[in-house]
Scaffold this active site. Structure first.
Site, PDB file in Angstrom:
ATOM      1  N   LEU A  10       0.970  -1.307   0.071  1.00  0.00           N
ATOM      2  CA  LEU A  10       0.003  -0.121  -0.068  1.00  0.00           C
ATOM      3  C   LEU A  10       0.845   1.292  -0.008  1.00  0.00           C
ATOM      4  O   LEU A  10       0.745   2.336   0.898  1.00  0.00           O
ATOM      5  CB  LEU A  10      -0.907  -0.061   1.242  1.00  0.00           C
ATOM      6  CG  LEU A  10      -2.206   0.914   1.218  1.00  0.00           C
ATOM      7  CD1 LEU A  10      -3.010   0.742   0.127  1.00  0.00           C
ATOM      8  CD2 LEU A  10      -2.939   0.605   2.313  1.00  0.00           C
ATOM      9  N   GLY A  11       1.994   1.277  -0.998  1.00  0.00           N
ATOM     10  CA  GLY A  11       2.672   2.396  -1.211  1.00  0.00           C
ATOM     11  C   GLY A  11       2.161   3.433  -2.035  1.00  0.00           C
ATOM     12  O   GLY A  11       0.774   3.506  -2.124  1.00  0.00           O
ATOM     13  N   GLU A 126       0.432  -4.657 -17.185  1.00  0.00           N
ATOM     14  CA  GLU A 126       0.421  -3.321 -17.897  1.00  0.00           C
ATOM     15  C   GLU A 126       1.260  -2.316 -17.212  1.00  0.00           C
ATOM     16  O   GLU A 126       1.938  -1.580 -18.010  1.00  0.00           O
ATOM     17  CB  GLU A 126      -1.043  -2.995 -18.389  1.00  0.00           C
ATOM     18  CG  GLU A 126      -1.016  -1.870 -19.344  1.00  0.00           C
ATOM     19  CD  GLU A 126      -0.618  -2.106 -20.498  1.00  0.00           C
ATOM     20  OE1 GLU A 126       0.410  -1.646 -20.965  1.00  0.00           O
ATOM     21  OE2 GLU A 126      -1.193  -2.871 -21.305  1.00  0.00           O
ATOM     22  N   ILE A 133       0.918   4.219 -19.550  1.00  0.00           N
ATOM     23  CA  ILE A 133       0.652   4.011 -21.049  1.00  0.00           C
ATOM     24  C   ILE A 133       0.256   2.661 -21.348  1.00  0.00           C
ATOM     25  O   ILE A 133       0.800   1.756 -20.904  1.00  0.00           O
ATOM     26  CB  ILE A 133       1.922   4.364 -21.740  1.00  0.00           C
ATOM     27  CG1 ILE A 133       2.654   5.623 -21.269  1.00  0.00           C
ATOM     28  CG2 ILE A 133       1.890   4.108 -23.254  1.00  0.00           C
ATOM     29  CD1 ILE A 133       3.883   6.039 -21.909  1.00  0.00           C
ATOM     30  N   ASP A 198      16.783  -0.360 -15.274  1.00  0.00           N
ATOM     31  CA  ASP A 198      15.305  -0.103 -15.092  1.00  0.00           C
ATOM     32  C   ASP A 198      14.736  -0.195 -16.437  1.00  0.00           C
ATOM     33  O   ASP A 198      14.081  -1.056 -16.861  1.00  0.00           O
ATOM     34  CB  ASP A 198      14.778   1.163 -14.528  1.00  0.00           C
ATOM     35  CG  ASP A 198      13.340   1.324 -14.450  1.00  0.00           C
ATOM     36  OD1 ASP A 198      12.668   0.945 -13.970  1.00  0.00           O
ATOM     37  OD2 ASP A 198      13.168   2.439 -15.642  1.00  0.00           O
ATOM     38  N   LYS A 202      12.633  -3.354 -18.960  1.00  0.00           N
ATOM     39  CA  LYS A 202      11.607  -2.951 -19.437  1.00  0.00           C
ATOM     40  C   LYS A 202      11.422  -3.392 -20.996  1.00  0.00           C
ATOM     41  O   LYS A 202      10.706  -3.873 -21.470  1.00  0.00           O
ATOM     42  CB  LYS A 202      11.069  -1.348 -19.514  1.00  0.00           C
ATOM     43  CG  LYS A 202      10.717  -0.995 -17.840  1.00  0.00           C
ATOM     44  CD  LYS A 202      10.600   0.454 -17.754  1.00  0.00           C
ATOM     45  CE  LYS A 202      10.185   0.889 -16.502  1.00  0.00           C
ATOM     46  NZ  LYS A 202      10.280   2.396 -16.188  1.00  0.00           N
TER      47      LYS A 202
END
Length: 428
Positions: A10-11, A126, A133, A198, A202
């Site tokens: 729950l960040g 997603e 996006i 990162d 992706k």
């Protein structure tokens, strides 16, 4: 009967997702079918931006993925462990999973998707690439009939913000990074962003979807932006380029192998990605017969990422509300074979290089001869000025195989007139 969610974390994103699920007026009516059944948190005492009944919150994340009542597990804790183990347990227990965790998917995707397929459930991700996006589902569904040849883009908002400010203000990397950390655009430990890790996670995910095979993350070439200087940004500008950290996956027509890489790149100002600034992301998909399609939007933030997470939840609610037992092939990630990825030395591209040389007659001629010996053709050579006693020379090459270019550079470094090669960047 409502669909019960078990949310792990729950960040920022977890809070944004709960807020979206609690504010359903004017949104898709399927949202009303969802019950926030359990939410796993690190501390029960923390003051939060959302109100949830006390019985919903728990610190026992294992209990959530093992709870028979939970239909969908939403993993938003990030990192590798315990995220990986919790995802696998949920899948083995027959629960669908929604995740925003690009690191876990890029490293353990083969294990995760195999487990999901064996259990007859789906993993939707997603939010793992590009924040809000929509690009994962379009690659899996809307664009799936195309023969994709390139997926490229700006997929890390932190580095794009830093490079944009360096470009507009003429600032140094270290100064802008410190400011970005102060504003919350960069982490206290910015390694994953500024060193390109990162973005590599992706592009591995996007390449897998675009080219229909698993990607070994270790084969993805990765170079960050620490070495990009304001001097290079200035010269790039004069030459008609901007510098962006690009993630690129490309299929060569004469080869079965892919080039999958992350590195700072000189992008022509006329290119669609050149105008993507600040924390925004953009992903350009090129294929046949579609041509070029670009997805653009906020690459991070509570609202954007929560939008992507919640759209995945809705997709799964629709599946659970349909009585068919047949799996939806457009939601499955069923790739078994690994894509063959070319080493970076085989890449054919243009290069930008900046040399500091002793101020002697004939230096440019010697550079040209050295390059020529290794088959490197030069598009432009400019002596830009002086740094102290040293002359500064900038060259841009025509297309060349990277291995040949590196050999030429090694020979040039041995020339007596060469002081140093402060920068070397690829050109799109």
């Amino acid at each position: 009967m409502g669909v019960k969610l078990g949310i792990l974390g729950l960040g920022t994103v977890g809070t944004g997702t709960v807020q979206l699920l609690q504010d359903v007026v004017g949104r898709n009516p399927l949202l009303q079918e969802i019950e926030i059944y359990r939410v796993g948190v690190r501390s029960l005492d923390k003051v939060r931006e959302v109100e949830l009944p006390s019985h919903v919150l728990t610190t026992d994340l294992e209990a959530i993925v093992n709870d028979r009542e939970v239909d969908i597990v939403v993993e938003l804790i990030g990192g590798l462990e315990p995220a990986r183990s919790l995802i696998l347990t949920a899948l083995k227990n027959g629960k669908h999973v929604v995740t925003a965790n690009k690191a876990a998917i890029a490293r353990f995707g083969a294990e995760i998707f195999t487990t999901a397929n064996q259990s007859g459930v789906y993993v939707l991700l997603e939010a793992a690439v590009g924040g809000g996006i929509p690009v994962i589902q379009p690659l899996k569904q809307s664009l799936s009939v195309n023969r994709i040849n390139t997926v490229s883009g700006i997929v890390n908002g932190t580095t794009n913000y830093i490079l944009t400010r360096m470009q507009t203000e003429g600032s140094n990397f270290s100064d802008v990074l410190a400011d970005a950390q102060r504003l919350g655009y960069a982490e206290a430990d910015p390694t994953a962003d500024v060193d390109g890790l990162d973005a590599a996670d992706k592009i591995a995910i996007l390449a897998s979807l675009g080219f229909g095979g698993r990607i070994n993350l270790e084969d993805v070439y990765c170079e960050g932006i620490r070495q990009v200087s304001k001097t290079d940004i200035t010269y790039a500008e004069k030459l008609g380029f901007v510098i962006k950290l690009l993630a690129i996956a490309k299929q060569y027509t004469d080869s079965s192998s892919l080039s999958v890489r992350v590195h700072p790149t000189l992008v022509p100002k006329t290119h669609p990605l050149a105008s993507i600034n600040g924390v925004y992301n953009a992903i350009l998909v090129e294929g046949e017969p579609i041509g070029q399609v670009m997805f653009f939007g906020p690459g991070a933030g509570a609202g954007a990422t929560a939008s992507a997470v919640t759209s995945d939840i809705l997709n799964l609610v629709a599946v659970l509300k349909t009585s068919t037992t047949q799996p939806n092939p457009l939601l499955i990630c069923g790739h078994q074979d690994y894509c063959q990825i070319s080493p970076i030395t085989e890449l054919v591209t243009r290069f930008y290089a900046r040399f500091l040389t002793k101020d002697q007659p004939g230096v440019i001629g010697k550079l040209g001869t050295c390059f020529g010996n290794y088959g490197v053709s030069l598009e432009s050579v400019v002596q830009t000025g002086f740094q102290g006693e040293l002359a500064e020379i900038v060259v841009v090459t025509h297309d060349v195989r990277e291995g040949d270019f590196r050999q030429a550079l090694a020979a040039i470094e041995n020339l007596e007139a060469i002081d140093s090669i402060p920068s070397l960047l690829r050109v799109l």
